[in-house]
Design a protein around this motif. Sequence first.
Motif, mmCIF file in Angstrom:
data_model
loop_
_atom_site.group_PDB
_atom_site.id
_atom_site.type_symbol
_atom_site.label_atom_id
_atom_site.label_comp_id
_atom_site.label_asym_id
_atom_site.label_seq_id
_atom_site.Cartn_x
_atom_site.Cartn_y
_atom_site.Cartn_z
ATOM 1 N N PHE A 168 0.835 -1.684 -0.299
ATOM 2 C CA PHE A 168 0.233 -0.123 0.122
ATOM 3 C C PHE A 168 1.211 1.269 0.022
ATOM 4 O O PHE A 168 1.851 1.010 0.256
ATOM 5 C CB PHE A 168 -0.985 0.224 1.480
ATOM 6 C CG PHE A 168 -2.266 -1.422 0.663
ATOM 7 C CD1 PHE A 168 -3.020 -1.342 0.643
ATOM 8 C CD2 PHE A 168 -2.006 -2.284 1.441
ATOM 9 C CE1 PHE A 168 -4.300 -1.615 0.622
ATOM 10 C CE2 PHE A 168 -2.432 -3.477 1.423
ATOM 11 C CZ PHE A 168 -3.983 -3.077 1.597
ATOM 12 N N SER A 174 -1.591 0.948 5.160
ATOM 13 C CA SER A 174 -1.708 0.389 5.286
ATOM 14 C C SER A 174 -2.378 -0.238 6.986
ATOM 15 O O SER A 174 -3.308 -1.455 7.251
ATOM 16 C CB SER A 174 -0.178 -1.083 5.885
ATOM 17 O OG SER A 174 0.460 -0.418 4.579
ATOM 18 N N THR A 177 -5.714 0.686 6.073
ATOM 19 C CA THR A 177 -6.823 -1.068 5.337
ATOM 20 C C THR A 177 -7.056 -1.808 5.926
ATOM 21 O O THR A 177 -8.546 -2.539 6.712
ATOM 22 C CB THR A 177 -5.691 -0.656 3.947
ATOM 23 O OG1 THR A 177 -5.577 -0.090 3.686
ATOM 24 C CG2 THR A 177 -6.679 -2.217 3.777
ATOM 25 N N THR A 371 -7.658 -4.039 -2.555
ATOM 26 C CA THR A 371 -7.231 -3.645 -1.456
ATOM 27 C C THR A 371 -8.899 -2.496 -1.770
ATOM 28 O O THR A 371 -9.911 -2.689 -2.503
ATOM 29 C CB THR A 371 -5.979 -3.077 -2.892
ATOM 30 O OG1 THR A 371 -6.514 -2.367 -4.007
ATOM 31 C CG2 THR A 371 -5.151 -3.657 -2.353
ATOM 32 N N ARG A 376 -2.219 0.930 -8.493
ATOM 33 C CA ARG A 376 -0.821 0.635 -7.631
ATOM 34 C C ARG A 376 0.162 0.652 -8.240
ATOM 35 O O ARG A 376 0.341 -0.080 -9.588
ATOM 36 C CB ARG A 376 -1.537 -1.018 -7.535
ATOM 37 C CG ARG A 376 -2.084 -1.433 -6.666
ATOM 38 C CD ARG A 376 -3.171 -2.698 -6.291
ATOM 39 N NE ARG A 376 -2.291 -3.630 -5.077
ATOM 40 C CZ ARG A 376 -1.287 -4.399 -5.287
ATOM 41 N NH1 ARG A 376 -0.502 -4.449 -6.615
ATOM 42 N NH2 ARG A 376 -0.737 -3.857 -3.601
#
Length: 520
Positions: A168, A174, A177, A371, A376
Amino acid sequence: MVITSWLEANRVQELDHLLTEIKPKLLAYIDQADRNSKNYNVESLGHYYEPQFLKKEFFHPPQATSVVANDPSDELFKGIGGSGKLFEVIDKVLKYSVNTWNPGFLDKLYASNNPIGVISDIILSILNTNSHVYTVSPVLSIIENHIGRKYASLFFTNDLKTCGGLTFPGGSWSNITSLQMARSLRFPDTKVNGNDGYKFAVYTSKHCHYSVEKAAILLGLGSSNVFKVNILEDGRLDAEDLDKTIQKSIDDGYTPLYINATAGTTVFGSYDPFDKIADIAEKYNVHFHVDGSWGGNVVFSSVHKTKLAGIERANSVTVNPHKMLGIPNTCSFLLVPHVSYFQEAMSLKAPYLFHGREEEDDENYDLADGTMGCGRRADSFKFYMSWLYYGFEGFAARVDHAFEIAHYFVKQIVKDNRFELVIGDLQNLPQCLQVCFYYRPDSYQGRDNTDITRYISRELHKQGKYLVDFSPDPTNPDSKGEFFRVVFNSPILTDAVVDDLIASIISSGESYQQQSQQQS
């Protein structure tokens, strides 16, 4: 009608020209920062782990290099305009940027890039692909799944077959999430109905990273639903107070959702008691997350990984290779004991993008399906390349060297009564790589230290020798004023650099005292 290319130049020739022109500029920039550069054995892959580079005779005086030039605001954009000024802009950006390759960069929780990291970034820029679906990034998707599993297996030692991880864009994302994951896994109806009917509670240390509170705001829980738990004298979360806080919140009508523990707090570098926290998380059926953005990579060190005892019981772990391991910014992983958590918590039906797996048990290679985002960059590739290049032993050596340097600094300053450690002593060395201390000459005993701390920090900055940070006590900002927080994370730090840093602090402190006496 013939439609010609917008870019008619030969792209290979153009790139060759640009790389040829910029290569000497970049190498000179790094060479100027390297106080040991004349002694490098460039043919040795692990050259900066060799013992001879830790010796004083290989140290060159720091006056020849600068961490950062003075304020560029007036100079940077003067006379810039038109394509003919391209290399002038590059020169100025290099000149006025903070040079993190310099061993004097001791300001933040990351340090210089690695040479292999530069190569990795160049390859990613040339590929210019998106690692959201397998069809456009087949090799990079396989690499991310592979390195995520390999990385996670260092932490989740009981789940070697099922663990995994995804990257991430930074530790904050992170962490954010992981909170979304906790809510979706434990309360699946929230994916449709949101927080309706729930009064969720998040629990974390008073020394946690601010991203925990931001995650609660972003997910609609609100910052008032984040309960800050007391810390012990050494900066670790007080597990007894955590238990009491959770029980009281239940009595007040809250639904316990998520406990955040930290491996290497931002200011003090403390490691929370993971086993005790895991017991409490199981008692109340709460998602247990460890923010190891800073300190998690001690997992590579046989000497220091004991600080992580109990982390294998976590439900998720954030770790940033771009900090302690020197991988290019940014590179952050969210690791989980069961890689299926990602799709279970995040996936939505988007058949125009994610075409599904042939079999339910097949590995997921459409990584963005796990995600909350889409685009990304394949940051995992940078970590993968560095792991190949340096090996597990190289990462371990880097971590151990950094701790050795930090401990050397502590051992030196405790000999001088003008220095005072904020946390720890010779018998209880700082838990991570930052050392928090006051510089307190005799005339400052009993006084607020903020002015002299800021003066010394800014003086070192102006001299271009060292970039060091300062901070108030996060739980008691009015104690003795602000203190230094110096991070020893550069792989080329030597005892000689540390000795020079101490001498520079003392010299700047004496200058401050002289100015104060003249003004009074």
